[in-house]
Design a protein around this motif. Structure first.
Motif, mmCIF file in Angstrom:
data_model
loop_
_atom_site.group_PDB
_atom_site.id
_atom_site.type_symbol
_atom_site.label_atom_id
_atom_site.label_comp_id
_atom_site.label_asym_id
_atom_site.label_seq_id
_atom_site.Cartn_x
_atom_site.Cartn_y
_atom_site.Cartn_z
ATOM 1 N N ALA A 64 49.488 46.605 61.980
ATOM 2 C CA ALA A 64 50.029 47.163 60.595
ATOM 3 C C ALA A 64 48.572 47.143 59.813
ATOM 4 O O ALA A 64 47.923 46.547 59.706
ATOM 5 N N VAL A 65 48.810 48.329 59.645
ATOM 6 C CA VAL A 65 47.143 48.500 58.390
ATOM 7 C C VAL A 65 48.143 48.746 56.580
ATOM 8 O O VAL A 65 48.989 50.551 56.414
ATOM 9 N N ALA A 66 47.384 48.299 56.552
ATOM 10 C CA ALA A 66 47.769 48.241 55.157
ATOM 11 C C ALA A 66 46.306 48.902 53.412
ATOM 12 O O ALA A 66 45.783 47.733 53.788
ATOM 13 N N ILE A 67 46.317 50.196 53.739
ATOM 14 C CA ILE A 67 45.468 50.685 53.114
ATOM 15 C C ILE A 67 46.140 51.398 51.998
ATOM 16 O O ILE A 67 47.397 52.069 51.536
ATOM 17 N N PRO A 68 44.718 51.629 50.387
ATOM 18 C CA PRO A 68 46.247 53.037 49.643
ATOM 19 C C PRO A 68 45.486 54.186 50.747
ATOM 20 O O PRO A 68 45.181 54.080 51.588
ATOM 21 N N ARG A 69 47.037 54.867 50.000
ATOM 22 C CA ARG A 69 47.274 56.184 50.679
ATOM 23 C C ARG A 69 45.665 56.789 50.553
ATOM 24 O O ARG A 69 45.983 57.304 49.120
ATOM 25 N N TYR A 101 50.979 51.462 56.757
ATOM 26 C CA TYR A 101 51.786 50.586 55.574
ATOM 27 C C TYR A 101 51.165 51.698 54.291
ATOM 28 O O TYR A 101 50.530 50.186 53.743
ATOM 29 N N HIS A 102 51.066 52.798 54.217
ATOM 30 C CA HIS A 102 50.014 53.188 53.112
ATOM 31 C C HIS A 102 50.697 52.344 51.482
ATOM 32 O O HIS A 102 52.263 52.876 51.950
ATOM 33 N N PHE A 103 49.466 52.564 50.417
ATOM 34 C CA PHE A 103 50.540 52.234 49.437
ATOM 35 C C PHE A 103 49.471 52.791 48.253
ATOM 36 O O PHE A 103 48.950 53.315 48.501
ATOM 37 N N ASP A 104 50.141 52.950 46.889
ATOM 38 C CA ASP A 104 49.915 53.651 46.246
ATOM 39 C C ASP A 104 48.375 52.892 45.350
ATOM 40 O O ASP A 104 49.367 52.222 44.491
ATOM 41 N N GLN A 105 47.308 53.073 45.472
ATOM 42 C CA GLN A 105 46.339 52.296 44.801
ATOM 43 C C GLN A 105 46.395 51.980 43.171
ATOM 44 O O GLN A 105 46.519 50.700 42.938
ATOM 45 N N TYR A 106 47.226 52.915 42.366
ATOM 46 C CA TYR A 106 47.710 52.314 41.607
ATOM 47 C C TYR A 106 49.062 52.584 41.200
ATOM 48 O O TYR A 106 49.073 52.443 39.767
ATOM 49 N N ASP A 107 49.427 51.762 42.084
ATOM 50 C CA ASP A 107 51.079 51.028 41.549
ATOM 51 C C ASP A 107 51.046 50.372 42.429
ATOM 52 O O ASP A 107 51.377 49.714 44.039
ATOM 53 N N ILE A 108 50.767 48.972 41.999
ATOM 54 C CA ILE A 108 51.689 47.347 42.488
ATOM 55 C C ILE A 108 53.135 47.189 42.845
ATOM 56 O O ILE A 108 53.158 46.461 44.411
ATOM 57 N N CYS A 115 54.089 45.816 51.634
ATOM 58 C CA CYS A 115 53.974 44.217 52.013
ATOM 59 C C CYS A 115 55.470 43.814 52.327
ATOM 60 O O CYS A 115 55.509 43.137 53.610
ATOM 61 N N ARG A 116 56.667 43.594 51.769
ATOM 62 C CA ARG A 116 57.844 43.606 52.552
ATOM 63 C C ARG A 116 57.971 44.444 53.529
ATOM 64 O O ARG A 116 58.630 43.282 54.926
ATOM 65 N N ASP A 117 57.855 45.988 53.914
ATOM 66 C CA ASP A 117 57.945 46.585 55.196
ATOM 67 C C ASP A 117 57.592 45.039 56.605
ATOM 68 O O ASP A 117 57.642 45.186 57.259
ATOM 69 N N ILE A 118 56.066 45.028 55.648
ATOM 70 C CA ILE A 118 54.878 44.394 56.711
ATOM 71 C C ILE A 118 55.770 42.606 57.417
ATOM 72 O O ILE A 118 55.921 42.485 58.640
ATOM 73 N N HIS A 120 58.830 41.802 57.236
ATOM 74 C CA HIS A 120 59.866 42.305 58.100
ATOM 75 C C HIS A 120 59.779 42.988 59.213
ATOM 76 O O HIS A 120 60.562 42.588 60.694
ATOM 77 N N ASP A 121 58.994 44.004 59.512
ATOM 78 C CA ASP A 121 57.999 44.443 61.195
ATOM 79 C C ASP A 121 57.580 43.196 61.712
ATOM 80 O O ASP A 121 57.412 43.363 63.485
ATOM 81 N N ARG A 122 57.039 42.922 61.424
ATOM 82 C CA ARG A 122 55.911 41.291 61.817
ATOM 83 C C ARG A 122 55.237 42.083 63.101
ATOM 84 O O ARG A 122 55.935 41.683 64.174
ATOM 85 N N PRO A 123 54.773 42.880 62.732
ATOM 86 C CA PRO A 123 53.236 42.950 63.353
ATOM 87 C C PRO A 123 52.279 41.477 64.375
ATOM 88 O O PRO A 123 52.282 40.229 63.445
ATOM 89 N N ASP A 124 51.695 42.211 65.144
ATOM 90 C CA ASP A 124 51.120 40.599 65.904
ATOM 91 C C ASP A 124 49.753 40.771 64.666
ATOM 92 O O ASP A 124 48.946 39.792 64.634
#
Lengths: 351, 351
Positions: A64-69, A101-108, A115-118, A120-124
């Motif tokens: 999973a890659v969680a960085i700002p969009r 799993y990109h997110f908006d850098q200015y929107d918590i 985070c919830r999605d991740i 839920h998806d349970r990546p390695d």
DNA sequence: CTGAAAGCGCTTACAG
DNA sequence: CTGAAAGCGCTTACAG
């Protein structure tokens, strides 16, 4: 000659299945045979064939890659993504795949939803840019409970439980900026340090840069006559930037340089161009497109690169090393602090 | 779903053996079936499984490495070797192995003997640092006749038939040195450019650096009052260096900077330290141990890095890409031109 | 607790 | 010109 599981099995008078069981600590092996096999392995120097292992176990790894969009003012975040994809191109046949799993850098809220999605998806594993410090800390704990390995990029969370951090030493980068700024300064000159979008960006990172910069001038006594003005600029619109700089230039006559502690340096460059103020040394961060034009035409003198693409690349490669090759990896991996000028620009960031 | 040779074979009503034959252009297939299989492959988007391929074909690849022996004054050449070994650590399970054919950088005979050995041993590919231009050219031709793929590192041979070149843009690195040197110069100042061990090191490379440096000052008219003295120093012993610099300092009073066009900058640094000449900006090349102490204590201001370790790493990785992944690779690959100062030194070269 | 067998996707002789 | 079989080194059920 290469030694295979079969060789070990023959030496131990067991089947390959049994050897495999001890190799992977899968239990269901009597202690005496386990000991015997382990001993043989030690003697013989067995190195598993990674290719055969990968081919046989049709296991795949989801990262999973969680960085700002990467969009709008966040051109910066395209680079790690590019690095991640380049790494993937080199190792995808090992069953590595990424999910963004990109997110908006200015929107918590958008971050929390990612985070919830991740969870839920349970990546390695997870590659995370912990822009929101407090929320990231909770999230990391939750991931660890699920056994998700975490690589942090760009900025760090003190004391959290991650596999490794890949990013820049903020303080040292500020120190370097100080050094680059210092060249040719005279008695009575003034400098300006500007923290733009201060409350939005990662606080610690920015603060570290400023401290490093200040520290350079504190440590060199020949600069003790220097006047350094610091400004926090929460808003980065042209009006705010104009007012801030305008008042600086009115108040201080000998401003010789400006250090912008993040990638928004192009806003200052825009002001300097418009108000035709040459001879001001301007130093900032990151090779984002908005900055490049000003570096090329000489308004920006130096950009310090965080090597964002390399960060993404290394994040994936470290996970590969850890998950597939089972190698030890270094917990803190500081990127080189690249100095970019008009003259060497073309050799950075094109890969 | 992943498509396998078996799937193609079934679609074409042939055996996997036949598909394999067309996949590898091994002939012995009738034109109609060949066409049919090719068509199916095109439609279906077949991507061979590299792991299975490598595992089944127990082919290994021998890479000859012909670079100067890293010893004595050639500390520099340890770095590419380190990079080569790091790359190998990541891909050795694909059957990659290297054989070293180091030669004495100052002894053509040793180079020619290495060449003979290589041609005799017939490796699959060659990583070559073409220090001896003319001899390298012959050697490259001979290798190509044997089908040996060639990757050039560090310096280039015009017009030779190689797979790719990995190294620095010499001219641009000189331009950058000019830029770094220029900061804070005043009317009437003098600079010295020194080519050390001129006839020994690679001529073209060194000349390119000097030209780049000169070009920087020619292109910026504000420096037209500058006096630039150039010196060729075939011998690099302390006496020769001392005489050269001594006469410079006697003759020209306003020397503000010295640019050494290769890694021997530590010899000049030694002179400046001994004769206590502070305030002279000193710029040279390469993070070799002899230079580091002077960078740390401030005698050397900037070192320009050729990223020698990265060159070695990339050389092997490109061969991997070409030989195993069958990917297109770029013929000219210029390394980033890294600027190293005391402040960012620790983040370079430790890998 | 242990072993025999099938299979991962490909290549390599060999037989016809 | 084509196919069937064995094998690369490992893992994965399954049977006992």
């Amino acid at each position: 000659m290469k030694v295979r599981i079969k060789d070990i099995a023959e030496k131990a008078n067991v089947s390959v299945g049994t050897v495999d069981r001890v190799l992977h600590n899968r239990g269901e092996v009597s202690e005496p045979t386990r000991k015997k096999i382990l001993e043989i392995i030690g003697d013989i120097g067995y190195q598993p064939d990674i290719l055969a292992r990968t081919l046989a176990s049709r296991r795949s790894y989801r990262i999973a890659v969680a960085i700002p969009r990467p969009a709008g003012e966040n051109e910066f975040w395209q680079a790690p993504l590019k690095g991640i994809e380049r790494a993937l191109g080199e190792i995808n046949f090992f069953g590595f795949g990424i999910d963004n799993y990109h997110f908006d850098q200015y929107d918590i809220g958008s971050f929390e939803s990612a985070c919830r999605d991740i969870l839920h998806d349970r990546p390695d594993a997870l590659v995370l840019a912990p822009v929101f410090q407090k929320e990231s800390r909770y999230f990391i704990t939750a991931c660890r409970e699920q056994g998700i390995r975490i690589v942090l990029i760009n900025s760090r969370i003190e004391g959290a439980d991650y596999l490794c951090y890949i990013g820049q030493d903020a303080f040292k980068s500020g120190l370097l900026a100080g050094r680059l700024m210092s060249c040719g300064l005279l008695h009575g000159d003034s400098l300006v340090v500007i923290n733009m979008a201060y409350d939005k960006d990662n606080y610690q990172h920015i603060a570290g840069r400023e401290q490093g910069f200040m520290s350079y001038f504190n440590e060199h006594q020949e600069y003790h006559t220097l006047k350094i003005i610091r400004k926090d600029l929460p808003d980065t619109d042209n009006r705010a930037v104009g007012e801030c700089l305008g008042s600086c230039f009115r108040k201080y006559k000998n401003i010789k340089g400006i250090f912008v502690t993040n990638s928004r340096v192009y806003k200052v460059a825009g002001y300097l161009s418009e108000h035709t103020r040459p001879g001001i040394r301007l130093i900032g961060y990151d090779l984002i497109p908005s900055n490049l034009a000003y570096l090329r035409n000489g308004v920006i003198d130096y950009l310090i690169s965080q090597k964002p693409e390399e960060q993404g690349y290394q994040a994936i490669m470290n996970l590969f090393s850890h998950l597939i090759l089972k190698r030890e990896i270094q917990k803190i991996q500081h990127m080189p602090i690249d100095i970019i000028t008009r003259e060497n620009l073309e050799y950075y960031g094109q890969r």
